[in-house]
Design an enzyme around this catalytic site. Sequence first.
Site, mmCIF file in Angstrom:
data_model
loop_
_atom_site.group_PDB
_atom_site.id
_atom_site.type_symbol
_atom_site.label_atom_id
_atom_site.label_comp_id
_atom_site.label_asym_id
_atom_site.label_seq_id
_atom_site.Cartn_x
_atom_site.Cartn_y
_atom_site.Cartn_z
ATOM 1 N N SER A 1 0.868 -1.186 0.000
ATOM 2 C CA SER A 1 0.000 0.000 0.000
ATOM 3 C C SER A 1 0.893 1.220 0.000
ATOM 4 O O SER A 1 2.022 1.172 0.518
ATOM 5 C CB SER A 1 -0.874 0.014 1.253
ATOM 6 O OG SER A 1 -1.479 1.281 1.427
ATOM 7 N N TYR B 1 -1.585 -0.886 10.397
ATOM 8 C CA TYR B 1 -1.675 -1.133 8.956
ATOM 9 C C TYR B 1 -0.386 -0.701 8.246
ATOM 10 O O TYR B 1 0.185 -1.455 7.455
ATOM 11 C CB TYR B 1 -2.883 -0.386 8.377
ATOM 12 C CG TYR B 1 -3.140 -0.654 6.917
ATOM 13 C CD1 TYR B 1 -3.952 -1.717 6.515
ATOM 14 C CD2 TYR B 1 -2.575 0.146 5.925
ATOM 15 C CE1 TYR B 1 -4.190 -1.962 5.177
ATOM 16 C CE2 TYR B 1 -2.810 -0.100 4.586
ATOM 17 C CZ TYR B 1 -3.621 -1.157 4.214
ATOM 18 O OH TYR B 1 -3.857 -1.411 2.878
#
Length: 254
Positions: free
Chosen positions: A138, A151
């Site tokens: 990401s 995350y």
Amino acid sequence: SQKVALITGGGQGIGRAICHGLLNQGMTVICADIDMEAADETAALYSDIGTIHALSFDVSDESSVQEGLQNIIDEFGRLDVLVNNAGISTPFTDPIEDLSLDEWQRYLDVNLTGVFLSSKYSLPYLREQKGCIINIASTRALQSERDTEAYAASKGGVLALTHAMAISQAPDVRVNCISPGWIEVGDWQKSRSSIEPMHSPADLAQHPVGRIGQPHDVAYMVCYLATDVASFITGQNFVIDGGMAVKMQYGDTQ
Ligand code: NAD
């Protein structure tokens, strides 16, 4: 015989588009997901394109990964491509001081250890085929909003794991990573559920390319990296974010 590709988290979202893309490249696709309803639906949706097989698979559970790989080899006899896509895709948690160790660990177990386990049990077969691994990280591995520590850290780990495996597995297996920015996956959930788009017109305008990403934007890069035309590329991270990560953020610029 046909190349075989394993896509983790293939039942929904970006993974579903990756299944579609690799099927269109003529590969046999294993759509592996913890959500069998989603995996079955994806397999049914694309069964007219080619051979697609739904597999129950929890990337964070070692025995599930081990059994899943054994099932694939028993049934198809080979593995050429592993796409580590499964993940907890919601980046926001409690602020770090309130973040429980369990929640932190859950992110690492699925998003990072999941990549380790799926890769570990796939590599003996990938090596035989001179295959490749493609990890989905990401842009949050590189930049942050508030309260996304678990995350971001899990995805940063995926970037590092990518170059580490690329070096260890060379020259037999190429290992690359894709870091998507904001990808709208609402239309790619099971049962075509009617999740309303979460973006505002300002969100679209903020992106240098003038739009938010679609699952196919990521899938096309997977298809490229999965073929031999990419045989000189390993250990890399490819940012697919409509230009957001390179945009200067001073002032109220749109
Ligand atoms: P999604 O939630 O739409 O799909 C994720 C799929 O993974 C689901 O089908 C889910 O059942 C499956 N999954 C979850 N935990 C699993 C497990 N333990 N084992 C096997 N399967 C599991 O999410 P998405 O937006 O398509 O995200 C896919 C990947 O892309 C994730 O790794 C996510 O972090 C990453 N990503 C997404 C975006 C975005 O904007 N959507 C941006 C950057 C990165």
